[in-house]
Design a protein around this motif. Structure first.
Motif, PDB file in Angstrom:
ATOM      1  N   MET A 283       0.666  -1.348  -0.184  1.00 35.10           N
ATOM      2  CA  MET A 283      -0.404   0.165  -0.473  1.00 35.10           C
ATOM      3  C   MET A 283       0.598   0.859  -0.184  1.00 35.10           C
ATOM      4  N   GLY A 284       0.282   2.202  -0.066  1.00 33.87           N
ATOM      5  CA  GLY A 284       1.069   3.010  -0.728  1.00 33.87           C
ATOM      6  C   GLY A 284       0.025   4.568  -0.222  1.00 33.87           C
ATOM      7  N   ARG A 285       1.126   5.601   0.384  1.00 30.43           N
ATOM      8  CA  ARG A 285       0.081   7.082   0.223  1.00 30.43           C
ATOM      9  C   ARG A 285       0.441   8.033  -1.151  1.00 30.43           C
ATOM     10  N   PHE A 286      -0.461   8.185  -1.594  1.00 29.37           N
ATOM     11  CA  PHE A 286      -0.715   9.404  -2.598  1.00 29.37           C
ATOM     12  C   PHE A 286      -1.639  10.642  -2.511  1.00 29.37           C
ATOM     13  N   ASP A 287      -0.869  11.230  -2.654  1.00 28.92           N
ATOM     14  CA  ASP A 287      -1.856  12.748  -2.531  1.00 28.92           C
ATOM     15  C   ASP A 287      -2.722  12.586  -0.999  1.00 28.92           C
ATOM     16  N   GLY A 288      -2.336  11.923  -0.222  1.00 29.42           N
ATOM     17  CA  GLY A 288      -2.602  11.598   0.758  1.00 29.42           C
ATOM     18  C   GLY A 288      -3.653  10.386   1.372  1.00 29.42           C
ATOM     19  N   ARG A 289      -3.833   9.930   0.171  1.00 29.16           N
ATOM     20  CA  ARG A 289      -4.339   8.546   0.314  1.00 29.16           C
ATOM     21  C   ARG A 289      -4.295   7.121   0.141  1.00 29.16           C
ATOM     22  N   LEU A 290      -4.147   5.731   0.730  1.00 30.87           N
ATOM     23  CA  LEU A 290      -3.440   5.092   0.563  1.00 30.87           C
ATOM     24  C   LEU A 290      -4.230   4.159  -0.554  1.00 30.87           C
ATOM     25  N   LYS A 291      -4.276   3.121  -0.743  1.00 32.47           N
ATOM     26  CA  LYS A 291      -4.211   3.067  -2.059  1.00 32.47           C
ATOM     27  C   LYS A 291      -2.701   1.512  -2.475  1.00 32.47           C
ATOM     28  N   ALA A 292      -4.247   0.833  -3.100  1.00 33.16           N
ATOM     29  CA  ALA A 292      -2.783  -0.818  -3.465  1.00 33.16           C
ATOM     30  C   ALA A 292      -1.942  -0.301  -4.306  1.00 33.16           C
ATOM     31  N   ILE A 293      -0.519  -0.501  -4.291  1.00 35.45           N
ATOM     32  CA  ILE A 293       0.171  -0.198  -5.801  1.00 35.45           C
ATOM     33  C   ILE A 293       0.424  -1.396  -6.412  1.00 35.45           C
ATOM     34  N   GLN A 294       0.546  -2.923  -6.124  1.00 32.37           N
ATOM     35  CA  GLN A 294       0.165  -4.011  -6.953  1.00 32.37           C
ATOM     36  C   GLN A 294      -0.294  -5.453  -5.845  1.00 32.37           C
ATOM     37  N   GLU A 295      -1.327  -4.943  -6.989  1.00 30.45           N
ATOM     38  CA  GLU A 295      -2.570  -6.378  -5.901  1.00 30.45           C
ATOM     39  C   GLU A 295      -1.976  -7.767  -5.602  1.00 30.45           C
ATOM     40  N   ASP A 296      -0.801  -8.068  -6.777  1.00 29.07           N
ATOM     41  CA  ASP A 296      -0.201  -9.503  -6.712  1.00 29.07           C
ATOM     42  C   ASP A 296       0.929  -9.796  -5.634  1.00 29.07           C
ATOM     43  N   SER A 297       1.420  -8.564  -5.322  1.00 29.46           N
ATOM     44  CA  SER A 297       2.603  -8.530  -4.170  1.00 29.46           C
ATOM     45  C   SER A 297       2.468  -8.714  -2.859  1.00 29.46           C
ATOM     46  N   THR A 298       2.079 -10.134  -2.683  1.00 29.65           N
ATOM     47  CA  THR A 298       1.896 -10.305  -1.622  1.00 29.65           C
ATOM     48  C   THR A 298       2.861 -10.390  -0.554  1.00 29.65           C
ATOM     49  N   TRP A 299       3.529  -9.980   0.032  1.00 28.72           N
ATOM     50  CA  TRP A 299       4.735 -10.453   0.958  1.00 28.72           C
ATOM     51  C   TRP A 299       4.127 -11.706   2.173  1.00 28.72           C
ATOM     52  N   THR A 300       5.529 -12.909   2.358  1.00 30.47           N
ATOM     53  CA  THR A 300       5.564 -14.138   3.254  1.00 30.47           C
ATOM     54  C   THR A 300       5.639 -13.229   4.389  1.00 30.47           C
ATOM     55  N   GLU A 301       5.622 -13.574   5.524  1.00 35.61           N
ATOM     56  CA  GLU A 301       6.378 -13.799   6.406  1.00 35.61           C
ATOM     57  C   GLU A 301       8.198 -13.184   6.775  1.00 35.61           C
ATOM     58  N   GLU A 302       8.019 -14.830   6.013  1.00 35.11           N
ATOM     59  CA  GLU A 302       9.577 -15.051   5.601  1.00 35.11           C
ATOM     60  C   GLU A 302      10.508 -13.743   4.931  1.00 35.11           C
ATOM     61  N   ARG A 303       9.758 -13.111   3.706  1.00 35.31           N
ATOM     62  CA  ARG A 303       9.653 -13.128   2.809  1.00 35.31           C
ATOM     63  C   ARG A 303      10.670 -10.944   3.783  1.00 35.31           C
ATOM     64  N   MET A 304       9.566 -10.513   4.889  1.00 41.59           N
ATOM     65  CA  MET A 304       9.417  -9.310   5.936  1.00 41.59           C
ATOM     66  C   MET A 304      10.976  -9.802   6.683  1.00 41.59           C
ATOM     67  N   ARG A 305      10.493 -10.802   6.556  1.00 43.26           N
ATOM     68  CA  ARG A 305      12.053 -11.033   7.349  1.00 43.26           C
ATOM     69  C   ARG A 305      13.732 -11.272   6.726  1.00 43.26           C
ATOM     70  N   ASN A 306      13.192 -11.841   5.786  1.00 39.99           N
ATOM     71  CA  ASN A 306      14.548 -11.877   5.340  1.00 39.99           C
ATOM     72  C   ASN A 306      15.356 -10.274   4.490  1.00 39.99           C
ATOM     73  N   THR A 307      13.744  -9.391   4.327  1.00 40.41           N
ATOM     74  CA  THR A 307      14.066  -7.554   3.326  1.00 40.41           C
ATOM     75  C   THR A 307      15.001  -7.233   5.028  1.00 40.41           C
ATOM     76  N   VAL A 308      14.301  -7.272   6.094  1.00 35.99           N
ATOM     77  CA  VAL A 308      15.034  -6.226   7.009  1.00 35.99           C
ATOM     78  C   VAL A 308      16.092  -6.956   7.975  1.00 35.99           C
ATOM     79  N   GLU A 309      16.086  -8.073   8.175  1.00 35.11           N
ATOM     80  CA  GLU A 309      17.579  -8.667   8.477  1.00 35.11           C
ATOM     81  C   GLU A 309      18.426  -8.102   7.009  1.00 35.11           C
ATOM     82  N   SER A 310      18.233  -7.961   5.916  1.00 37.20           N
ATOM     83  CA  SER A 310      19.143  -7.732   5.212  1.00 37.20           C
ATOM     84  C   SER A 310      19.790  -6.344   5.156  1.00 37.20           C
ATOM     85  N   CYS A 311      19.099  -5.390   5.572  1.00 37.74           N
ATOM     86  CA  CYS A 311      18.873  -3.803   5.392  1.00 37.74           C
ATOM     87  C   CYS A 311      19.317  -3.406   6.533  1.00 37.74           C
ATOM     88  N   LEU A 312      19.006  -3.787   7.951  1.00 36.07           N
ATOM     89  CA  LEU A 312      19.373  -3.668   8.672  1.00 36.07           C
ATOM     90  C   LEU A 312      20.793  -3.408   9.506  1.00 36.07           C
TER      91      LEU A 312
END
Length: 95
Positions: free
Chosen positions: A31-60
């Motif tokens: 989801m992204g905020r554009f002109d003050g409103r949230l909108k779905a950006i990529q409907e088919d881009s659901t992130w799994t918990e594993e993908r979230m964890r991997n991204t966070v661990e690769s960045c921090l």
């Protein structure tokens, strides 16, 4: 904070879509905020918990990961080209 290959496409998406905020949560569409409103950006881009964890661990960095583990939240910043991003990573209640 390190702009990893996992994070860079998200930051580029923010730039290309002129988003002020990007909301990434496990098991939901981006989801992204554009002109003050949230909108779905990529409907088919659901992130799994594993993908979230991997991204966070690769960045921090180690100190940031430690802070996240202890406080369940961390605020960081990074830059991509001329754009500066502020990022908040947190654990949802119950997880």
């Amino acid at each position: 904070m390190i702009v990893s290959d996992l994070l860079k496409p998200l930051l580029e998406l923010c730039e290309s879509e002129n988003l002020s905020d990007l909301h990434v949560s496990a098991n939901t569409a981006l989801m992204g905020r554009f002109d003050g409103r949230l909108k779905a950006i990529q409907e088919d881009s659901t992130w799994t918990e594993e993908r979230m964890r991997n991204t966070v661990e690769s960045c921090l960095e180690q100190g940031e990961l430690k802070h996240l583990t202890e406080k369940l939240s961390v605020d960081v910043a990074c830059s991509l080209d001329a754009t500066r991003f502020r990022i908040n990573v947190f654990h949802e209640r119950g997880y």
